[in-house]
Design an enzyme around this catalytic site. Structure first.
Site, PDB file in Angstrom:
ATOM      1  N   GLY A   1      76.758 -76.413 -40.895  1.00  9.96           N
ATOM      2  CA  GLY A   1      75.474 -76.083 -40.309  1.00  9.96           C
ATOM      3  C   GLY A   1      75.436 -76.299 -38.812  1.00  9.96           C
TER       4      GLY A   1
ATOM      5  N   ILE B   1      76.675 -76.658 -22.656  1.00 11.68           N
ATOM      6  CA  ILE B   1      76.151 -76.271 -23.958  1.00 11.68           C
ATOM      7  C   ILE B   1      76.705 -74.887 -24.297  1.00 11.68           C
ATOM      8  CG2 ILE B   1      74.051 -75.710 -25.239  1.00 11.68           C
ATOM      9  CD1 ILE B   1      74.552 -78.757 -24.688  1.00 11.68           C
TER      10      ILE B   1
ATOM     11  N   GLY C   1      80.264 -83.893 -27.398  1.00  9.84           N
ATOM     12  CA  GLY C   1      79.668 -83.785 -28.721  1.00  9.84           C
ATOM     13  C   GLY C   1      78.151 -83.754 -28.692  1.00  9.84           C
TER      14      GLY C   1
ATOM     15  N   GLU D   1      75.666 -85.929 -33.132  1.00  8.26           N
ATOM     16  CA  GLU D   1      75.166 -87.238 -33.546  1.00  8.26           C
ATOM     17  C   GLU D   1      74.209 -87.866 -32.545  1.00  8.26           C
ATOM     18  OE1 GLU D   1      78.443 -89.370 -36.001  1.00  8.26           O
ATOM     19  OE2 GLU D   1      79.432 -87.823 -34.828  1.00  8.26           O
TER      20      GLU D   1
END
Lengths: 174, 777
Positions: B509, B669, B741, B744
């Site tokens: 996802g 991004i 990342g 998280e």
């Protein structure tokens, strides 16, 4: 004993323990309807029965003789998506995609409930014949469909875009 | 036994540590990422565009196949019996009635199960995937409350579920250590995580704390959590001759194939794991007993087996996040500069795993303090092994640290953002390494402006709207940049000019397939529809964990390496008749469907032309990513500034989050649309962490008491306001694509931002999660 699924008549199972969800997924090979808890808590198994949203995991298939079931596969397929399915893609109303079929079926049933004037916990004026399709109404009415990836904002955006204009039009006509 | 595991882990850590010192002082140019990825300079490609998911139409139409949805000829259905005791022995098993029930094919227990080895536990080896290292249905021993003790196989799920109720087992229960307080009293020891003891002291923090003119010293606690992906853990397994084929829901297909092969004593190539779609992972979709039990049962019955865990079953056999008890003590001068930073506490694990919730990791690089004392201690309980759950360590560690910073800000009478700015470090405060890229100040500035932070009242309980108290809070979020060893990828280009990128990666996802197709298209100079990204299959190259927010970097480095090999190979094939003749690989770039001289783009030849002249149908290369030395050369982290507005009802105590903003600094991004969803998803799980989530554990019986989605509350639509998300988009010069990342970090800082907002609204400081209404009455 038959049931209509996405327009086709199919036989009901011999085993009365088979849920509508398992009939769809295991016997009819329509795995678009998802199993997330099998106890009515997550909404992933939502399908439309004669236009109303139900949790297919809490429904025994044999109870639905003669009824008409619409699953996500019956709403639209890649290349010919239902407008709400397309809106989910556009607004990123999902990540993993597992709760998505249930969210979409639920939203279609919900829009119809609003159109019929069925009030919810957040409806401020219970005597009103029309219910505004506000974000709070949508959020309240969609709260039975869990999403763990956190696509809530995109889901509400997609539903609002798909149904709000029509409702506004309907209100204007009245 | 666990001490041995720790010792082995520490030894590996020591070797890495010694190498790390050499890596730290080596020149930048020797490092992966020493030269910025050329894609960073490319500003008008596919990267950075908000492409809708390429697998979106499949998912919204229910056509994306998940693990339980692969039909197999002659498939049997499995149902599990779970132990009701935490520790003891099975004295007697009577399966007669179950075996005689309609449709039952077999009942598997430790008596008749195929003999296999225990799983290699995660972190014990490069490809080890096991949640624990306990034998799977091999003995009469019970080691946790909920351990599978029998598998019933039948023609239908209904028959299997019924027959399960007919299995009769007599247990001899033994005294189990399941009470956290009792275990702490019996003694804890320093926890170890990824080869490092979770203990760090710089200077004399106790003395500095005692001497500090302003100090706070508080205790915080966080409960157990479960991932609760909506897709149930499911597997469809079959033996095809000597090959075991498993349709799994997995965030580590290559690790799983290797680990299961070890258990069955076969070659890892004889285990094929596919996992094209995963219905949510968050750390929970790894190797637990269900894949192994299904494989064993398939062998026993000689038929393919489908095993879908019930929701209760997920709680019984898939580990979650462990509880923590933390202390944060901060000492500062009157201007707010930290003199002492103490963050310590205890968590629970088992003797059978290598995972202690590392709640001090974020603290190591958060603030410039003169002294540090960081310490995690662990006790070992007789329970299901705990495991990684979204931002293990950081999610709960930042709750304590960032609540404490808010408490210190109040003690000082300084704005909490200003306090953080005053303690912004110039280099990593504990490792001394330079930051690869850190723009926390920029994230705070942009976030504060957009959120309207200047409207916040410094004094709590000042804003009232009817029966609601309103408050604002903030907190820093952070998560490390990881890139794990083992990344490898294959690129194949056909004479028609279509590229296929193969890597054993995962789509749970996050938008992997979409973002990586964008990246590959830019890297190869192709259109999106000229690139196919294939993943989710253990037979593809690479050992890539979808965890630690590292998959994007891991894939990026592997595909970049493969691209380098592709250029070399194509130049060889192109020969002397090509306009590229005579060029060296590092002089060449991909562009407009082919290769060109980097500084002379018109000197160009297409892939179609190169392969056509060579009369070659395709070219295929495979390469491995370089070792991830960059993480030992720079201090590399994603950063965030979190802002929350809450409303707390003065009559009922009910807390509602009314506004939330995440301001992120996570490098470049790649896809704003899917990245927004990642950020929001983390934040929303953080709202659950703050306000409602708790796995209730019976400390007398060792049993999870709320193993359902009705009793374990996750945020629902009505709990989720519109989550605003912004980012700096400043590329990290030392990472593949300039990205860090994003999976998280959203859950880090969020719980503290909520708790701090609740304090600002009500004047009540809640240090024990979740912040339910009873704590606010």
């Amino acid at each position: 004993m038959t049931i209509t699924v996405n327009g086709a008549a199919v036989s009901l199972p011999n085993d009365p323990r088979v849920s509508l969800l398992d009939l769809l997924r295991e016997d009819l090979h329509l795995p678009g309807t998802k199993k997330g808890c099998n106890q009515g808590a997550c909404g992933a198994c939502t399908v439309l029965v004669d236009g109303e949203r139900i949790l297919s995991c809490l429904a025994l298939a044999v109870q639905f003789e003669g009824r008409s079931v619409t699953t996500i596969e019956g709403l639209g397929m890649p290349g010919a998506l239902h407008p709400l399915q397309a809106a989910f893609v556009e607004h990123d109303g999902f990540q993993c995609g597992y709760c998505t079929p249930g969210q979409i079926c639920s939203a279609i049933g919900m829009a119809e409930e609003i159109r019929r004037g069925v009030p919810s916990h957040v409806t401020s004026d219970l005597s009103s014949e029309t219910i505004a399709l506000s974000r709070d109404e949508l959020r309240e009415r969609m709260s039975g469909n869990l999403c763990r990836c956190g696509a809530h904002n995109g889901i509400i955006d997609a539903i609002a875009e798909t149904f709000a204009p029509k409702t506004a039009l309907a209100e204007a006509a009245e | 036994m666990s001490i041995l595991k720790d010792a082995k882990d520490l030894l590996q850590g020591a070797v890495q540590g010694a190498m790390g010192k050499a890596v730290a002082i080596a020149p930048d140019s020797w490092m992966p990422g020493g030269e910025p990825d050329p894609l960073i300079a490319m500003r008008h490609g596919h990267v950075g565009r908000p492409h809708s998911r390429i697998d979106g139409p499949l998912k919204v139409s229910g056509s994306a196949p998940f693990a339980a949805e692969f039909p197999m000829e002659g498939m049997a259905y499995a149902s599990l019996v779970f132990s009701p005791i935490a520790k003891g022995r099975i004295l007697e098993i009577d399966t007669t009635s179950a075996e005689a029930a309609p449709g039952v094919l077999a009942v598997m227990t430790y008596v008749n199960a195929p003999r296999i080895s225990p799983p290699p536990v995660f972190l014990s080896g490069a490809k080890a995937a096991g949640g624990d290292d306990l034998p799977v249905m091999q003995e009469d021993v019970v080691r946790w409350n909920g351990e599978p003790v029998a598998v019933v196989l039948a023609e239908t799920q209904e028959q299997a579920d019924h027959a399960r109720s007919l299995v009769h087992i007599v247990y001899e229960a033994r005294r189990a250590l399941i009470d956290f307080a009792e275990a702490k009293a019996a003694g804890s020891r320093t926890a170890v995580f990824m080869g490092e003891p979770l203990h760090l002291e710089i200077g004399d923090a106790d003395k500095a704390l005692a001497d500090a003119p302003v100090r706070i010293d508080s205790s915080y606690s966080t409960p157990r959590h479960n991932h609760n992906a909506i897709e149930l853990h499911a597997v469809t397994a079959a033996w095809e001759g000597d090959t075991l084929r498993i349709h799994d829901a997995s965030q580590l297909v290559a690790h799983t194939a290797w680990s299961i092969a070890q258990m069955f004593g076969i070659d890892e190539k004889q285990v094929v794991i596919t996992s094209p779609f995963v219905g949510g992972g968050f750390g929970g979709k790894c190797l637990w007993q269900h894949q192994v039990l299904a494989s064993m049962a398939a062998k026993l019955a000689g038929r393919p087996v489908r095993l879908v865990l019930s929701r209760e079953g997920v709680y019984r056999i898939v580990g979650g996040r462990s509880p923590t008890e933390q202390r944060v003590a901060l000492g500062a001068d009157r201007e707010g500069r930290l003199k002492a930073l103490v963050h310590s506490g205890t968590t629970a694990k088992t003797a059978s795993n290598m995972m202690a919730e590392p709640f001090i990791v974020a603290t190591k690089s958060a603030y410039a303090s003169e002294t540090f004392k960081l310490d995690v201690r662990a006790v070992e309980l007789d329970m299901l092994a705990n495991t990684f759950m979204r931002a293990p360590g950081e999610a709960v560690g930042t709750f304590a640290l960032e609540s404490a910073m808010d408490e210190l800000a109040e003690a000082l009478g300084i704005d909490p953002i200003e306090l953080r700015m005053r303690n912004e470090p110039e280099k990593d405060p504990t490792s001394g390494l330079p930051f690869s890229s850190r723009n926390v100040t920029e994230a705070w500035r942009a976030g504060a402006q957009r959120f309207g932070w200047d409207r916040r009242d410094l004094v709590p309980r000042m804003v009232r709207d009817g029966e609601w108290l309103v408050g604002m809070g903030c907190a820093t979020g952070t998560y490390p940049y990881y890139r794990m060893p083992g990344g490898a990828a294959r690129i194949t280009i056909t004479s028609g000019g279509h590229a296929t990128v193969d890597i054993a990666a995962h789509e749970m996802g996050m938008g992997t397939a979409t973002a990586q197709t964008q990246v590959a298209a830019d890297r190869l100079g192709l259109a999106m529809d000229e690139v196919t990204f294939r993943y989710g299959d253990s037979t593809l190259p690479g050992v890539v964990l979808a965890g630690g927010s590292q998959q994007t970097a891991s894939i990026g480095a592997a595909v970049s390496a493969a691209h380098g090999a592709l250029v070399k190979e194509l130049l060889k094939i192109a020969g002397n008749d090509s306009p590229l003749a005579g060029l060296k690989p590092d002089e060449v770039a991909s562009r407009d469907g082919g290769l060109c001289k980097r500084d002379e783009p018109e000197r160009h030849e297409t892939y179609v032309s190169i392969l056509g002249r060579a009369r070659q149908a395709s070219v295929s290369v495979e390469a491995e990513a370089p070792m991830p030395l960059e993480t030992q050369h720079w201090s590399m982290h994603s950063h965030a500034a979190m802002f929350c507005e809450v409303r707390v009802n003065t009559v009922t105590g009910e807390p509602r989050v009314s506004r939330f903003l995440g301001s992120f600094d996570c490098g470049r991004i790649l896809n704003p649309k899917t990245a927004t969803s990642q950020f929001r998803g983390g934040i929303i799980m953080g709202l659950g962490l703050a306000l409602m989530e708790e796995t209730q554990f019976d400390e007398r019986k060792g049993r999870v008491m709320n193993p359902s989605l009705s009793e374990y509350h996750v945020p629902v639509h009505m709990d989720v306001p519109e989550i605003d998300v912004i980012w700096t988009d400043i590329p990290d010069p030392h990472t593949p694509m300039g990205a860090r990342g994003i999976g998280e970090i959203g859950i880090t800082g969020t719980a503290a931002a909520v708790a701090n907002a609740i304090y600002n609204a009500t004047g009540r400081r809640v240090r024990d999660l979740p912040i339910t209404l009873d704590k606010l009455l």
